[in-house]
Design an enzyme around this catalytic site. Structure first.
Site: not given
Ligand code: ATP
Ligand code: MG
Length: 555
Positions: A35, A261, A271
């Site tokens: 994204e 992750r 982020k």
């Protein structure tokens, strides 16, 4: 099996091998779907490495697709930085760059299809009410009063939503699944919401935007992705992924697989949180060398090969993990040890005068650019009567184990002569300003003839030739191992994560470029900072120390 082999043969590869053998798929087609709402971090590198290596190793394809369905958080700067970072890491996506927003028209048609099948409805509950009605993990949800609106009315309302006839946050489109599902994600998830925002790609063409879950599976199917790999927090979403694809008339049905992750100690990998550090000016920017971003690591002197090696070493599993920073550091050390040109820099300088050397004599000393690679050539480094050495390499009150320069003792200057310290001069606050020495002119790369053993080699620069420089010494960005789990992470910044010292580098570094990381002899790996360095003020970032010292210093 070696660690590398084991990591290469991760569970996703085993799934692919099975799918190819059974004929479930005939090629491997992956994608990396960021994204564009921030810069890439080292966690993304793990995903990039996985997706691109699978495509390469199985002779398939990997697409880069920007998952750009939220115009209020996304922008072109992020898109450009992400493309740059992927290329820098050494990967090339197949074909053109793709955008979820390129599929807005198709997505709209598929939404209409769901409505027509009685599988989606326009809801008038506001977001707060929707949350309330959703229930909790222990209590079932409640049907919205608008859930049983007829298909015709739903189609008309959806069209009106699209035609800007309703305000933001009023109506939305929801899938009609099951408000009692034990999986919260299946309790009539929102598929579309109204947003009057300019989109970087579609401008003001749309005022309704599809949600991630609705978009992602359809984009995967339209692109012919075979294995849609994401992180474990999307495990439950897989049910919705499959539900949507099962209920629309689309040919392909990719499968989603999840892996854990990457978490890295003493830093945050999100982020959203990294953006806070940038906005609040806690760091210099996304590329601050302390940031775990790809751009921060690059500016700090990390090499693409070292980051790829890190991704290989950590492997791909479904287990939660918190990787020690030492793993990343050892990857960059191993790579730089092989490739970094050597040079000399004095970080905390003190003046040395070699009294028995003639005033104006300058000797050019040959030094290997790499000790194990004579093919990398030599450079000439000026040697003269006045030098700088590091403060730490001289001691007036040495401990027993101290092997470096003390009054009356000899040390070798790297690639040059043996010197002996005779006396020091101090300023009026008692600090040493000059160390007076003598040298033995017959010891250039030769042992002394009197048979004395020299126990230490120290580095130096010639005072009149050296270039002044600032050195940025970086440490962990956070003072606790797991800042990720702390809501007040902003207050946990390590106040000593940047220490600046002022010293000198050998003159050959006037040609240093930010792309080359050097080994400053005995000090660590450093590269020129591309933001702060100017011709009159060289600034070097310490990439990493020569050895793992961090825990030892702190204990
Ligand atoms: P963030 O929370 O940092 O914004 P994200 O998952 O929202 O991360 P995306 O841009 O949506 O970021 O991620 C693109 C791809 O990278 C996704 O497939 C995602 O699963 C993967 N990814 C993101 N963070 C990590 C991580 N820490 N480790 C491994 N893969 C990750
Ligand atoms: Mg995201």
């Amino acid at each position: 099996m070696s660690e590398t082999k084991k990591n290469q043969n991760n569970f996703i590869r085993q799934i692919i091998d099975k799918d190819l053998a059974s004929g479930k798929c005939s090629t491997v087609h992956t994608r990396f779907p960021p994204e564009p709402n921030g810069y890439l971090h080292i966690g993304h590198a793990k995903s990039i490495y996985l997706n691109f290596s699978l495509a390469k190793d199985y002779h398939g394809q990997c697409y880069l697709r920007f998952d750009d369905t939220n115009p209020t958080k996304e922008n072109i700067e992020y898109i450009e930085s992400i493309k740059h970072d992927i290329k820098w890491l050494g990967f090339t996506w197949d074909g053109k760059v793709r955008y979820s927003s390129n599929y807005f028209k198709q997505l709209y048609q598929y939404a209409r299809e769901l409505i027509s099948k009685g599988l989606a409805y326009v809801d008038e509950l506001n977001p707060d009410k929707i949350r309330q009605y959703r229930g909790t993990l222990t209590t079932p949800g409640k049907n919205s009063p608008y859930r049983n609106r007829n298909i015709e009315d739903n189609l008309v309302l959806f069209e009106k939503m699209r035609n800007r006839e309703f305000a933001e946050g009023t109506l939305c489109l929801r899938a009609k699944i099951d408000m009692n599902s034990p999986l919260m994600i299946m309790r009539d998830p929102v598929l579309y919401r109204i947003k009057f925002a300019i989109h970087h790609n579609t401008g003001n063409q749309w005022c309704i935007y599809p949600m991630y879950d609705f978009t992602h599976c359809i984009a995967d199917a339209l692109e012919g992705i075979t294995h849609s790999i994401c992180t474990l927090e999307f495990q439950e979403n897989r049910r919705l992924y499959d539900w949507i694809l099962n209920n629309i008339s689309i040919q392909k049905h990719p499968c989603q697989y999840e892996f854990s992750r990457l978490n890295l100690e003493y830093t945050i990998i999100s982020k959203r949180k990294l953006k806070q550090l940038v906005i609040k000016h806690i760091v210099e920017g996304w590329d601050d060398p302390r940031m775990p971003t790809i751009s921060g690591l690059r500016r700090r002197g990390y090499t693409p090969a070292s980051i790829r090696e890190f991704c290989l070493r950590i492997g791909v599993t479904r287990q939660e993990n918190n990787i020690a920073m030492a793993v990343l550091e050892s990857c960059v050390r191993d790579d730089l040890n092989k490739i970094a040109p050597r040079a000399m820099a004095v970080l905390n300088p003190v003046k040395v005068v070699i009294e028995n050397m003639p005033e104006n004599s300058i000797e050019m000393i040959s030094m290997l650019n790499h000790p194990n690679k004579p093919e990398n050539g030599i450079r000439k480094v000026p040697f003269s009567r006045e030098l700088y050495i590091d403060h730490a390499d001289f001691s007036e009150k040495p401990s027993k184990s101290y092997k470096r320069l003390v009054i009356g003792r000899k040390v070798r200057l790297r690639s040059a002569y043996i010197i002996q310290a005779e006396r020091v001069k101090k300023n009026n606050v008692g600090e040493i300003t000059t160390i007076y020495c003598t040298y033995n002119p017959d010891t250039l790369n030769k042992n002394p003839t009197d048979g004395s053993k020299i126990k230490s080699v120290i580095h130096w620069v010639s005072r009149s030739h050296a270039l002044p420089a600032h050195f940025h010494l970086y440490d962990r960005l956070f003072s606790v191992a797991n800042p990720n789990t702390e809501e007040n992470f902003l207050s946990l910044i390590n106040k000593e994560s940047l220490i600046i010292c002022r010293g000198f580098v050998e003159p050959s570094l006037n040609t240093a470029t930010p792309e080359i990381t050097y080994q400053f002899e005995r000090e660590g790996y450093f590269c020129k900072d591309y933001v702060q360095s100017t011709p009159d003020n060289l600034v070097f970032n310490r990439t990493v120390t020569l050895r793992e010292t961090w825990n030892k210093i702190r204990i």
